[in-house]
Enzyme design. Structure first.
Site, PDB file in Angstrom:
ATOM      1  N   TYR A 143       0.820  -1.210   0.000  1.00 27.73           N
ATOM      2  CA  TYR A 143       0.000   0.000   0.000  1.00 27.73           C
ATOM      3  C   TYR A 143       0.859   1.267   0.000  1.00 27.73           C
ATOM      4  O   TYR A 143       0.368   2.360  -0.260  1.00 27.73           O
ATOM      5  CB  TYR A 143      -0.953   0.025   1.205  1.00 27.73           C
ATOM      6  CG  TYR A 143      -2.007  -1.066   1.165  1.00 27.73           C
ATOM      7  CD1 TYR A 143      -2.373  -1.679  -0.025  1.00 27.73           C
ATOM      8  CD2 TYR A 143      -2.638  -1.491   2.333  1.00 27.73           C
ATOM      9  CE1 TYR A 143      -3.325  -2.682  -0.067  1.00 27.73           C
ATOM     10  CE2 TYR A 143      -3.603  -2.494   2.302  1.00 27.73           C
ATOM     11  CZ  TYR A 143      -3.934  -3.085   1.098  1.00 27.73           C
ATOM     12  OH  TYR A 143      -4.881  -4.080   1.062  1.00 27.73           O
ATOM     13  N   LYS A 194       3.701 -15.269   1.463  1.00 24.75           N
ATOM     14  CA  LYS A 194       3.703 -16.129   0.275  1.00 24.75           C
ATOM     15  C   LYS A 194       5.167 -16.329  -0.126  1.00 24.75           C
ATOM     16  O   LYS A 194       5.604 -15.896  -1.208  1.00 24.75           O
ATOM     17  CB  LYS A 194       2.919 -15.467  -0.871  1.00 24.75           C
ATOM     18  CG  LYS A 194       1.418 -15.413  -0.649  1.00 24.75           C
ATOM     19  CD  LYS A 194       0.684 -16.669  -1.062  1.00 24.75           C
ATOM     20  CE  LYS A 194       0.640 -16.842  -2.549  1.00 24.75           C
ATOM     21  NZ  LYS A 194      -0.020 -18.134  -2.911  1.00 24.75           N
ATOM     22  N   ASP A 227      -2.703 -17.987   1.188  1.00 23.83           N
ATOM     23  CA  ASP A 227      -3.890 -18.616   0.602  1.00 23.83           C
ATOM     24  C   ASP A 227      -4.366 -19.775   1.471  1.00 23.83           C
ATOM     25  O   ASP A 227      -5.566 -19.935   1.731  1.00 23.83           O
ATOM     26  CB  ASP A 227      -3.639 -19.057  -0.847  1.00 23.83           C
ATOM     27  CG  ASP A 227      -2.322 -19.807  -1.027  1.00 23.83           C
ATOM     28  OD1 ASP A 227      -1.467 -19.734  -0.125  1.00 23.83           O
ATOM     29  OD2 ASP A 227      -2.151 -20.477  -2.066  1.00 23.83           O
ATOM     30  N   ASP A 251      -4.969  -7.211   5.760  1.00 23.98           N
ATOM     31  CA  ASP A 251      -6.209  -6.514   5.430  1.00 23.98           C
ATOM     32  C   ASP A 251      -7.303  -7.536   5.108  1.00 23.98           C
ATOM     33  O   ASP A 251      -8.427  -7.483   5.621  1.00 23.98           O
ATOM     34  CB  ASP A 251      -5.917  -5.619   4.205  1.00 23.98           C
ATOM     35  CG  ASP A 251      -7.006  -4.602   3.952  1.00 23.98           C
ATOM     36  OD1 ASP A 251      -7.971  -4.564   4.734  1.00 23.98           O
ATOM     37  OD2 ASP A 251      -6.887  -3.850   2.965  1.00 23.98           O
ATOM     38  N   ASP A 255     -10.401  -9.227   7.866  1.00 24.56           N
ATOM     39  CA  ASP A 255     -11.834  -9.119   7.565  1.00 24.56           C
ATOM     40  C   ASP A 255     -12.482 -10.490   7.554  1.00 24.56           C
ATOM     41  O   ASP A 255     -13.614 -10.662   8.011  1.00 24.56           O
ATOM     42  CB  ASP A 255     -12.051  -8.444   6.201  1.00 24.56           C
ATOM     43  CG  ASP A 255     -12.188  -6.934   6.350  1.00 24.56           C
ATOM     44  OD1 ASP A 255     -11.840  -6.418   7.435  1.00 24.56           O
ATOM     45  OD2 ASP A 255     -12.620  -6.270   5.394  1.00 24.56           O
TER      46      ASP A 255
END
Ligand code: NAD
Length: 370
Positions: A143, A194, A227, A251, A255
């Site tokens: 970001y 990852k 994942d 992020d 959620d």
């Protein structure tokens, strides 16, 4: 023991002020009934600040936040501000506070109260007793990484670019927060990246492993690809204690974890900065929900997320674990008694307003402290 910790209260917009009123009642209760005293200052932020001062975050409010031991934040935003330029938008205030206070560690607990086990979209057995914490790195990663932007290619196409970038310092400091938190919980950290396809993920894994080996060998550490973590969160979330991850994966995964619990109106969060040489640490506590313009002024908002944010403030900024637990167990008792605001309403429960929920929690605090 008297404590006169400095707290800045920023209710913000929409339902922010409505839920904060209920928390102020609880703070007053603590002032009267417990050995805790707060120096409280209240200010405007977001749209409310824009309306009065033409800026969502004034220099004065920022200075007050810098001087406070902790900031209790409500929510900002609303449709009336949606056409403002980006630097005047209410949401800019949160980004400004995070940046200026150096809040690099975002803590999002996902805790399922027994009484709300049916509110989750997962089967009760999967979520009953769930108590996990997602720790998200908040000031680095994709970001913020450079280069970024949208460019025009010679062949007429356009190309969008963002860059995932982490330094050893950024990884090590968030890892330490994760290990320290785990020590106060079930002593387990799962580090998520990852590393199979990203060099930044490879570095992340190496650095977390090195911090673990050198400083926290007694904490259980595991690694997981992001994942797989998303899948495990909905398959068997109780396998986790603390999940530490980067800004982007955090992020998304936070959620996902939040929704295991079923309601936005129940979920608190904390954002912490580095501990300075004097032992001070900037910190901001806020519910994860927004300003909920659709229910503003209707006395319908659930004040529990804001109240649990205050409980986190007591725990992490003021080291008042017993007082934090007192709030959490009072909330649990009120829910077990069948009271629900509209957002968590269930068949057979009693639907109550924001204020009545506040009344019930205060009564329960009285009972528990008697
Ligand atoms: P929202 O969280 O405000 O609302 C989503 C839905 O959840 C709405 O139906 C709302 O009524 C409900 N809800 C949220 N909190 C609730 C509570 N405590 N009790 C009962 N119901 C609750 O998200 P949104 O609608 O996407 O955004 C509304 C505004 O809030 C926007 O301007 C957005 O930018 C802003 N926002 C601010 C923050 C923040 O201040 N940190 C976070 C998210 C969104």
């Amino acid at each position: 023991m008297k404590s006169n910790k400095k707290m800045l209260v920023l209710p913000g917009d929409g339902i922010g002020p409505e839920v904060m009123v209920q928390v102020r009642r609880v703070i007053d209760w603590f002032d009267r009934r417990r050995a805790v005293k707060f120096d409280i200052q209240e200010g405007l932020v977001g749209g409310a600040s824009y309306d009065k001062y033409g800026s969502p975050l004034t220099d004065n409010t920022l200075a007050d936040a810098m001087a406070a031991d902790a900031v209790l934040f409500g929510a900002v935003g609303g449709p009336q501000y949606d056409t403002l330029p980006f630097d005047k938008r209410p949401e800019k205030a949160i980004l400004g506070l995070r940046k200026e206070l150096g809040l690099f560690a975002n803590l999002r607990p996902a805790l399922v109260f027994d009484a709300l086990v049916d509110a989750s979209s997962l089967k009760p057995d999967i979520v009953r007793g769930l108590d996990i914490l997602i720790l998200r790195e908040l000031t680095g990663g994709i970001y913020f990484g450079e280069p970024r932007g949208i460019e025009k290619l010679p062949d007429g196409q356009r190309r969008g670019v963002n860059t995932q970038v982490y330094t050893t310092h950024e990884i090590q400091r968030i890892a330490r927060v994760g290990f320290d938190l785990a020590k106060k919980r079930k002593n387990k950290v799962c580090s998520v990246e990852k590393a199979n396809v990203m060099e930044s993920g490879q570095l992340w894994r190496e650095e977390v492993t090195a911090v673990h080996k050198a400083e926290y060998p007694k904490v259980e550490l595991s690694h997981m690809y992001a994942d797989n973590c998303a899948m495990q969160l909905v398959r068997n979330p109780k396998q986790f204690d603390v999940i530490v991850t980067d800004n982007l994966f955090g992020d998304i995964l936070s959620d996902c974890a939040a929704m295991l619990t079923g309601s936005l109106g129940m979920l608190p969060s904390a954002s912490l900065g580095a501990v300075d040489k004097q032992g001070r640490q900037h910190a901001l506590y806020e519910p994860i929900h927004g300003s909920a313009p659709d229910i503003v002024g209707k006395n319908m908002a659930n004040p529990i997320a804001q109240l649990l944010s205050f409980a986190m403030l007591l725990r992490y900024s003021f080291d008042l674990e017993d007082d934090a637990k007192l709030i959490e167990s009072s909330v649990e008792k009120v829910l077990a008694g069948g009271m629900r605001t509209a957002d968590i309403m269930q068949p057979g429960a009693a639907r109550v307003s924001t204020v009545v929920m506040g009344d019930a929690i205060l009564r329960e605090l009285d009972k528990q402290a008697a």
